[in-house]
Design a protein around this motif. Structure first.
Motif, PDB file in Angstrom:
ATOM      1  N   SER A   1       0.877   0.865  -7.278  1.00  0.00           N
ATOM      2  CA  SER A   1      -0.207   1.736  -7.728  1.00  0.00           C
ATOM      3  C   SER A   1       0.092   3.205  -7.426  1.00  0.00           C
ATOM      4  N   GLU A   2       0.289   3.547  -6.160  1.00  0.00           N
ATOM      5  CA  GLU A   2       0.616   4.942  -5.806  1.00  0.00           C
ATOM      6  C   GLU A   2       2.004   5.328  -6.321  1.00  0.00           C
TER       7      GLU A   2
ATOM      8  N   TYR B   1       1.457  18.295  -0.264  1.00  0.00           N
ATOM      9  CA  TYR B   1       1.255  17.042   0.470  1.00  0.00           C
ATOM     10  C   TYR B   1       1.803  17.205   1.878  1.00  0.00           C
TER      11      TYR B   1
ATOM     12  N   VAL C   1      -1.066  11.906   5.683  1.00  0.00           N
ATOM     13  CA  VAL C   1      -2.336  11.199   5.439  1.00  0.00           C
ATOM     14  C   VAL C   1      -3.372  11.433   6.538  1.00  0.00           C
TER      15      VAL C   1
ATOM     16  N   CYS D   1       3.061   4.667  -9.082  1.00  0.00           N
ATOM     17  CA  CYS D   1       2.895   4.859 -10.532  1.00  0.00           C
ATOM     18  C   CYS D   1       3.887   4.010 -11.330  1.00  0.00           C
TER      19      CYS D   1
ATOM     20  N   TYR E   1     -12.262  11.659  -0.884  1.00  0.00           N
ATOM     21  CA  TYR E   1     -11.301  10.556  -0.752  1.00  0.00           C
ATOM     22  C   TYR E   1     -11.887   9.542   0.234  1.00  0.00           C
TER      23      TYR E   1
ATOM     24  N   TYR F   1       0.819  -1.214   0.000  1.00  0.00           N
ATOM     25  CA  TYR F   1       0.000   0.000   0.000  1.00  0.00           C
ATOM     26  C   TYR F   1       0.851   1.262   0.000  1.00  0.00           C
ATOM     27  N   GLY F   2       0.207   2.370  -0.329  1.00  0.00           N
ATOM     28  CA  GLY F   2       0.876   3.672  -0.236  1.00  0.00           C
ATOM     29  C   GLY F   2       1.900   3.902  -1.338  1.00  0.00           C
ATOM     30  N   HIS F   3       2.753   4.902  -1.128  1.00  0.00           N
ATOM     31  CA  HIS F   3       3.651   5.351  -2.193  1.00  0.00           C
ATOM     32  C   HIS F   3       4.746   4.349  -2.536  1.00  0.00           C
TER      33      HIS F   3
ATOM     34  N   TYR G   1      12.138   7.499  -0.993  1.00  0.00           N
ATOM     35  CA  TYR G   1      11.349   8.742  -1.007  1.00  0.00           C
ATOM     36  C   TYR G   1      11.913   9.773  -0.022  1.00  0.00           C
TER      37      TYR G   1
ATOM     38  N   HIS H   1       6.939  11.957  -9.775  1.00  0.00           N
ATOM     39  CA  HIS H   1       7.355  12.478  -8.459  1.00  0.00           C
ATOM     40  C   HIS H   1       8.751  13.064  -8.587  1.00  0.00           C
TER      41      HIS H   1
ATOM     42  N   GLN I   1      -6.229  15.510   3.706  1.00  0.00           N
ATOM     43  CA  GLN I   1      -6.807  14.864   2.521  1.00  0.00           C
ATOM     44  C   GLN I   1      -7.922  15.731   1.920  1.00  0.00           C
TER      45      GLN I   1
END
Ligand SMILES: Cc1ncc(COP(=O)(O)O)c(C=O)c1O
Length: 421
Positions: free
Chosen positions: A34-35, A154, A157, A37, A166, A28-30, A71, A386, A162
């Motif tokens: 998916s996040e 940003y 979370v 990309c 969402y 999950y997350g960055h 990151y 990013h 947010q």
């Protein structure tokens, strides 16, 4: 056939199949595909095996020159020997104890001595812990509700960071949020005037680094005007230095841009990957920080404090921001040249230590995504949406390797896109 081996990700794929059965979203997350990309997904590793210096290796044994640096946390190089030795020594003495380890105090003293605006320091775990704390302190100090922030920024979370619509976010979470445009002082003034006496704080990243967009540096008068308007209106100025922190200047990114923040949030590069974040503040807000009840099970862990001390000392000694800037400039001018030699116009924005890339005339970003994927398949880890990060372990050989890979990757894209300019 090109010069570089094309990575296979068999073990990553198998592990991801197991992950999706027991973890929501698999990863999950960055850091997840998916996040993160990761497009096309077949070009990217999903799980790491190990890391050292400027590289990580995935579970299939592929090596990557890593321009995402987890990151941000990797600033000195993965597994920096001085930071790791300090952490290991502290771990032997004690880590999560009933009363805090004594290392808490020298860590706070060092941060206060290093960060120009800081009169005090407070520690937590993630960036979002300290952005939320900063907002709570501003609300306590001003007894106001509203939070002003940049469009597209940003801050973590927590529900207030947010958007309405969402998952899991209700209107009341975000109904006190106000937004303004970066570098547009008339817009800033307008929002302040329309909400006179109601704004607790302006929380801003030092420069604007949204995803999928060119990054923007502050124009000459932006912070001078912002500081003045905040002072005239009793608005607390919060610098969210979680991403830029120590990469632009070890004294703080507010110092780098010639302004003094009231509160400044740090995390990522603070301890070279050990788990700690910090909020620094001015004397006038210290009492309000004490008023807010704020803590967590692991926030006083001593091991990351020891790592943070070693990391800050090393960054100060080597004036790390100067090295990162020089490495970034060398890499980025090389990338532009390689792109141009293949008929592509690579647009670079942001700070050299934390730059963003896109291709001119690539309105859907598809061509840039293809190039990024071709680089990743050959062992250079970029993302397409990013900003990237430079770390101090990156060598001239790594930069040359990157440029050679970038060249072959542009040639591979050119084969399928003969008419793109
Ligand atoms: C500018 C900024 N603020 C806040 C955060 C949130 O930090 P964390 O993910 O550690 O909670 C991030 C994380 O990427 C960030 O880049």
């Amino acid at each position: 056939m090109g010069e570089f081996k094309i990575n296979q990700y068999t073990k990553s794929g198998e592990l991801f199949q197991r992950a999706v059965k027991v973890i929501p979203g698999g990863v999950y997350g960055h850091l997840g595909p998916s996040e993160g990309c990761a497009i096309p997904i077949s070009a990217y590793p999903i799980f790491a095996d190990r890391a050292q210096g400027a590289y990580f290796w995935d579970v299939d044994g592929n090596r990557f020159v890593d321009y995402m640096c987890a990151y941000g946390p990797n600033i000195l190089g993965y597994n920096d020997p001085d930071v790791d030795a300090a952490a290991a020594a502290q771990l032997k003495r004690g880590n999560c104890t009933t009363v805090p380890g004594d290392v808490l105090v020298p860590f706070a003293e060092l941060l206060v001595d290093t960060v120009e605006m800081a009169d005090w320091a407070f520690f937590a775990k993630n960036g979002g812990d300290v952005t939320s704390f900063a907002v709570m302190i501003a609300r306590q100090a001003t007894q106001r509700k509203k939070i002003l922030m940049l469009k597209g920024s940003y801050h973590g979370v927590a529900p207030w960071t947010q958007k309405y619509g969402y998952g899991g976010i209700i209107y009341e979470d975000v109904c006190n949020n106000l937004y303004c445009k970066f570098n547009d002082i008339e817009d800033f003034k307008r929002v302040v005037e329309e909400n006179k006496g109601e704004i607790a704080c302006f929380i801003t990243t030092p420069y604007h680094h949204p995803i999928f967009e060119d990054n923007a540096l502050p124009n000459e008068n932006w912070y001078k005007e912002v500081r003045k308007i905040c002072d005239e209106n009793g608005i607390v100025l919060i610098f969210d230095d979680i991403r830029c922190g120590f990469r632009l200047d070890v004294k703080g990114s507010d110092y780098h841009y010639g302004v003094k923040a009231d509160l400044e949030c740090f995390c990522k590069a603070l301890a070279n990957g050990y788990n700690v974040s910090a909020l620094c503040g001015i004397q006038a807000l210290k009492g309000y920080a004490t008023d807010v009840y704020y803590t967590g099970s692991y926030w006083m862990s001593a091991e990351p404090f020891a790592a943070g001390i070693a990391c800050i000392k090393k960054m100060r000694e080597m004036e790390i921001h100067k090295a990162l800037k020089a490495k970034g400039e060398k890499l980025q001018s090389g990338l532009k040249e390689v792109a141009a030699s293949n008929g592509f116009d690579l647009i670079i924005s942001g700070e050299p230590a934390m730059w963003f890339m896109r291709l001119n005339n690539d309105y859907t970003t598809m061509v840039h995504q293809e190039w990024v994927a071709e680089c990743v398949k050959r062992g250079v880890f970029f993302t397409s949406h990013h900003n990237h990060f430079i770390n101090a372990a990156l060598s001239d050989e790594d930069i040359q390797f990157t440029l050679d890979v970038a060249d072959e990757a542009y040639k591979a894209v050119r084969k399928n896109r003969p008419d793109f300019h």
